[in-house]
Scaffold this motif. Sequence first.
Motif: not given
Length: 389
Positions: A6-11, A67-73, A75-80, A85-92
């Motif tokens: 999963v790659f999190l970024s801007i546009y 927020t709906a994507l936080c579980k996807t983030v 559970e992914a094997d790796v996140v780039l 938003p930083e809160f998307m990484l908290k669970d990971r």
Amino acid sequence: MSFQVVFLSIYFNHHQKPLSDALYRLTGGSFRFVETQLMGEFRRKLGYVETERPDYVIRALTKQEQTALCKTVEEADVVLMGHAPEFMLKDRIRSGKIIFRYSERPLKTGNDALKYLPRLIRWHGFNPPGSRIYMMCASAYTPLDYSRFGLFRNRCFKFGYFPEFCPFREEDLFERKKGEPVRILWAGRLIDWKHPEAVLYLAEKLRDSGVPFRIEMIGLGEMEEQLKERIRERNLSDEVFMSGSMTPPKVREHMAAASVFLSTSDRQEGWGTVLNEAMNAGCAVVASHAAGGAPFLIRHGENGLLFESGNWDGMTDAVLRLLKNRDRCAEIGIRAYRTIAELWNADVAAKRFLRLVQTVEENGETPFSDGPCSRAEVLRDNWFMEEEH
């Protein structure tokens, strides 16, 4: 490879698409790009167009969507993790899973003493002790800036941006560059920290030297009218041409016809994808040492030339050497083209990134000694001046 990335970024844009396409292909479709912002109007004026959004792109612009994507983030094997938003990484982070941040240098305007303590607290909060977080550096100066806060020591790897690679037959490419006068190109926003005024300084010095040349400047910005007035005042209209805004593909056509490319930005240039693109086009690049991508991409005197940031006499000397020795100019351009074709491109970067994930999981090391995903050491801001002396 069955990694779920999963790659999190801007546009999503044309600079990110080649790397994303390669990761999607290499993971057998187990790749998602999550965009968290819309493209700004200024980027559109510069010629950026809305890139076609492949099926792997997920748009999450609201906090509810993110927020709906936080579980996807999680559970992914790796996140780039780029800018998101930083809160998307908290669970990971809480789960102790591996994360690769992806960042330019954060201290582009210097280390403001008043901001130091708030940054220290905030950045350590985002990267708690014991967490498995590494840094993919989109600037040669990223390790330096974070080291000042005690972060990512021995956890930084070279990366950057990887615009689309355009293959050329070398003979055809360099045939287009043989004409007179020598064509020099500058491209970017016409703003203070990119220092387009240096081009006019260069033009006056080259005219005084008697070497035939033609400089084209591509871009828009707040300094446009000021630059045009200076061109008129200094009678440079026969040597310097301002072409306004162009689409990225059109800019690359102009690069393919130029022999020399100028990069004059100071430390506020996070990376500078025009460096990749100009090298891809076989230009002999003359670049400020402070631009984030320059120390990674350019081996001084081999596949490009560097000069001390702000030292316009040093820049002029480098350009004059190329103009007076067209064979050397062509040789540097050939090596520049091969650097992008063989090493600094999206396909190589994606393959290496997935390999790096495996080796970091195993022993925290990288198998690569140079290029993308090799170790990024702390590089001092004045390293080039120290080497020159």
